[in-house]
Structures are given as structure tokens and as C-alpha cells.
Design an enzyme around this catalytic site. Structure first.
Site, PDB file in Angstrom:
ATOM      1  N   TRP A 253      26.823 -15.786  13.087  1.00 21.16           N
ATOM      2  CA  TRP A 253      26.049 -15.304  11.934  1.00 21.16           C
ATOM      3  C   TRP A 253      26.706 -14.116  11.239  1.00 21.16           C
ATOM      4  O   TRP A 253      26.100 -13.469  10.401  1.00 21.16           O
ATOM      5  CB  TRP A 253      24.656 -14.895  12.407  1.00 21.16           C
TER       6      TRP A 253
ATOM      7  N   GLU B 121      18.730 -12.152  13.755  1.00 19.52           N
ATOM      8  CA  GLU B 121      18.075 -10.963  14.300  1.00 19.52           C
ATOM      9  C   GLU B 121      16.766 -11.319  14.999  1.00 19.52           C
ATOM     10  O   GLU B 121      16.443 -10.756  16.044  1.00 19.52           O
ATOM     11  CB  GLU B 121      17.824  -9.942  13.197  1.00 19.52           C
TER      12      GLU B 121
ATOM     13  N   GLY C  28      11.863 -18.392  24.230  1.00 18.59           N
ATOM     14  CA  GLY C  28      10.847 -17.472  24.710  1.00 18.59           C
ATOM     15  C   GLY C  28      10.205 -16.654  23.603  1.00 18.59           C
ATOM     16  O   GLY C  28      10.577 -16.731  22.442  1.00 18.59           O
TER      17      GLY C  28
ATOM     18  N   TYR D  94      12.898  -2.489  12.621  1.00 17.53           N
ATOM     19  CA  TYR D  94      14.282  -2.773  12.993  1.00 17.53           C
ATOM     20  C   TYR D  94      14.845  -3.951  12.202  1.00 17.53           C
ATOM     21  O   TYR D  94      15.939  -3.864  11.637  1.00 17.53           O
ATOM     22  CB  TYR D  94      14.411  -3.062  14.495  1.00 17.53           C
TER      23      TYR D  94
ATOM     24  N   ASP E 267      18.507  -0.538  17.508  1.00 18.38           N
ATOM     25  CA  ASP E 267      18.001  -1.437  18.544  1.00 18.38           C
ATOM     26  C   ASP E 267      18.273  -0.811  19.908  1.00 18.38           C
ATOM     27  O   ASP E 267      18.648   0.371  20.006  1.00 18.38           O
ATOM     28  CB  ASP E 267      18.652  -2.819  18.421  1.00 18.38           C
TER      29      ASP E 267
ATOM     30  N   CYS F  14      33.974   3.528  29.747  1.00 21.95           N
ATOM     31  CA  CYS F  14      34.275   4.763  29.014  1.00 21.95           C
ATOM     32  C   CYS F  14      35.761   4.911  28.705  1.00 21.95           C
ATOM     33  O   CYS F  14      36.127   5.527  27.697  1.00 21.95           O
ATOM     34  CB  CYS F  14      33.770   5.963  29.807  1.00 21.95           C
TER      35      CYS F  14
END
Length: 352
Positions: free
Chosen positions: A23, A45, A89, A128, A146, A205
Site C-alpha cells: 500500500w 491503516e 479479527g 490516528y 501509533d 540500537c
């Protein structure tokens, strides 16, 4: 922390490392002013809420092949869309999806509003999603936050307040980094950083493009951010699911339009309650007079509770019109919500 340097470092990393998603318009095209269609951004989304990219991708491809525009989706029968959604779901999202699609088709001529405020006015679009569509599809400088972005902010600024209480502060901190320059790419860069580098349990990191600015890394324990309050134990419920077959057909029912799994095809069940069902109670709640056999049980977890379903299986008849029973070929079970698909497969396997 130098905000402008941090933005430059993260955007440069995104230009080189952006995920290739079904997308998404890539950063090269994004810099050239090419934008993804709002319908595709919005659909992705909604699908990605509480769902992983690998799980959502085949659903996105199936939906956009079958319904390539928001108007095509709006014109579809509810049951067809709910069946196509099965397995993703959180089925209230599918109902909201249809409500929003129909509002865009009927009230906006099939064209999504191009501002955050206009998008927020659509049914089913929370803060959001509206911010994400505005930024990614229309390049509006919105604050897209988010779970991935919350985690990045909590670590960059070593926010000590635990979630969920820290959410307003994390959103405020994210807003300090929003600019008019490349807002769609910026939103996606933060998402990609959280998804691929600043992971929940094992942040990478040593690969992070903004590690030099990370206050949590400076503490030596970045994985302990964001701080969290202890989770409440989910309650447990019990129920009975009935697998009634007639040759190669299985009896299904349509759940009420509102509530958990609303509008979905399902196995007939008892109520779900805290106490287990006795044999007598289970048989008395059966949807038809048939030679029921107890053939095991299945466990399933929902967001707010866990469930044990006792399974009863029989071969027989049911009054379809009177009892709301829909006889469906067994081969079509894949369209059921996962809890009922799991129960049906277990009951059919255990008896045969």
C-alpha cells in the site's frame, strides 16, 4: 537534541531502508510528489490496527483486487465484506469500514476529504487513522502517532511515565518533530523505525540512525521503555459451540449486528459466562433435537477475555427459517471468524 538533525538523519535512513509495502508509494516517488490513493492508505491503516503487516497484506491485496475503489466497496453486500474480513479479527473494524466507505461514496462523491478535520468527520475514523491518511495520502503535516511511534518517542526522550498515562506526553513530543517538509514520508519513517529497529523487546540500537540522540539508550536499558503499568488479568468465560451437519453441509447462524463478532456467520453457541456448562445445560441449549456428542473443547483469546468452548457435534436437521439456521457447505468454513473456524475444525476432526 537537535530536532532538525534528527529529522534529516531519519529521513535519509528512510530513503535508503523504507519497507516495500503493498500500500505504499516509496520515498523516491514521494519526494517527486507522487502520493498513494487515499482509499488504499485508509484501507491499509484500518487493516493494520492490531494486526501485523504479513497477516494484513494478503487481505489488502484481496480487497483491492475485488473492490478497487471505495465506491465499489460501498456498494457491496455487508455479508460479503464481513466474510472477506474473516480472520483479521476485531470485526467492528469491518462494520466501520463499510460505514465509512458508504459515507465517502454517498456524501463525498467517492472522494475522500483531504484534511485531517474532514477525515475525522467520517464514521469510524479515529484521530490516528485520520492523521495517517492526511499525511500519507495528502502530505498534510499531521501528528501520526501509533504504538510504534509511542515507543520511539518514549525512548528518544526517556519518558518515565508509564503507558497508558504517558500517551498525551508522547503525542506532544512527537508533534515537536512534525514539519511541513515531507510529512507523509516522516510519518512512515517513524513507523518503519519502530517496526524494524526500535523493536519492543530487542531494539537494534547498533543499527539505529538516531541512536546518538536516544536518551533511553544513554541509560543503558532502552528495552525497558516505554514504562508500563501492570496488566490486569483477563477474565475467563465458558460457552458451548454446536456443530450440526447434514451430509456435506454445516449449520451456521448470523450473529446480531452489534456486539462481539457482530454480523458475522458463526456456529450456534450458548451464552458465554464465567461458569462452565454442565452436560445437561449444554444439551438444553442445543439449536436442534439431535444425537449430540461431546467431542472436546477449544481455547480462544480475545482482547478483553479468554474463552473455553465445549464442542458438541451431531448429524441432523434444523428448521432453517424458524431458527435462523443457514446451511453452508463445509468447504466454505474459511469465511468464519477464527474462533468458530477453530471450533468447527476441531469438532469435525474429533468425530470423524
Amino acid at each position: 537534541m537537535n530536532h532538525e538533525a534528527l529529522r534529516a538523519q531519519l529521513l535519509a535512513w528512510y530513503d535508503a531502508q523504507a519497507r516495500d509495502l503493498a500500500w505504499r508509494v516509496g520515498p523516491t516517488d514521494g519526494r517527486a510528489g507522487v502520493r498513494q490513493a487515499p482509499y488504499r492508505v485508509w484501507l491499509s491503516e484500518v487493516m493494520l490496527q492490531q494486526t501485523t503487516v504479513p497477516h494484513a497484506t494478503p487481505y489488502f491485496l484481496k480487497f483491492t483486487a475485488r473492490w478497487p475503489t471505495v465506491s465499489a466497496l460501498a456498494a457491496e453486500d455487508d455479508g460479503e465484506v464481513m466474510a472477506a474480513w474473516a480472520g483479521l479479527g476485531y470485526y467492528a473494524r469491518a462494520r466501520n469500514l463499510l460505514a465509512c466507505a458508504r459515507a465517502v461514496a454517498n456524501d463525498h462523491g467517492g472522494v475522500f476529504p483531504d484534511t485531517e478535520e474532514g477525515l475525522r468527520a467520517l464514521p469510524g475514523l479515529g484521530p490516528y487513522t485520520a492523521a495517517a491518511v492526511a499525511a500519507i495520502a495528502f502530505d498534510r503535516p499531521t501528528n501520526v502517532v501509533d504504538g510504534n511511534v509511542e515507543r520511539v518517542m518514549s525512548r528518544l526522550f526517556a519518558v518515565e511515565a508509564p503507558l497508558p498515562d504517558a500517551k498525551p506526553e508522547l503525542k506532544r513530543l512527537a508533534e515537536t518533530l512534525v514539519r511541513d517538509e515531507r510529512p507523509g514520508d516522516w510519518a512512515q519513517a517513524l513507523m518503519d523505525l519502530g517496526a524494524t529497529i526500535c523493536k519492543p523487546k530487542s531494539p537494534l540500537c547498533d543499527r539505529c540512525p538516531v541512536a546518538v540522540d536516544c536518551a533511553a539508550l544513554a541509560t543503558g536499558a532502552p528495552e525497558t521503555y516505554p514504562r508500563r503499568t501492570a496488566k490486569a488479568v483477563r477474565p475467563h468465560r465458558h460457552g458451548v459451540a454446536y456443530v450440526l451437519t447434514r451430509g456435506d453441509q454445516i449449520a451456521l447462524v448470523r450473529r446480531p449486528p452489534k456486539g462481539l463478532l457482530g454480523g458475522m456467520l458463526a456456529l450456534p453457541t450458548s451464552d458465554w459466562r464465567p461458569a462452565p456448562f454442565s452436560e445437561e445445560e449444554a444439551r438444553s441449549a442445543a439449536p436442534a433435537d439431535a444425537p449430540w456428542r461431546h467431542v472436546g473443547e477449544v481455547e480462544h483469546g480475545f482482547t478483553h477475555f479468554t474463552l473455553t468452548l465445549k464442542l458438541y457435534r451431531a448429524e441432523g436437521e434444523a428448521e432453517a427459517e424458524a431458527d435462523g439456521v443457514i446451511w453452508s457447505p463445509r468447504r466454505d468454513l474459511d469465511g468464519l471468524p477464527s474462533v468458530f473456524l477453530k471450533a468447527a475444525r476441531a469438532a469435525l476432526t474429533n468425530l470423524l
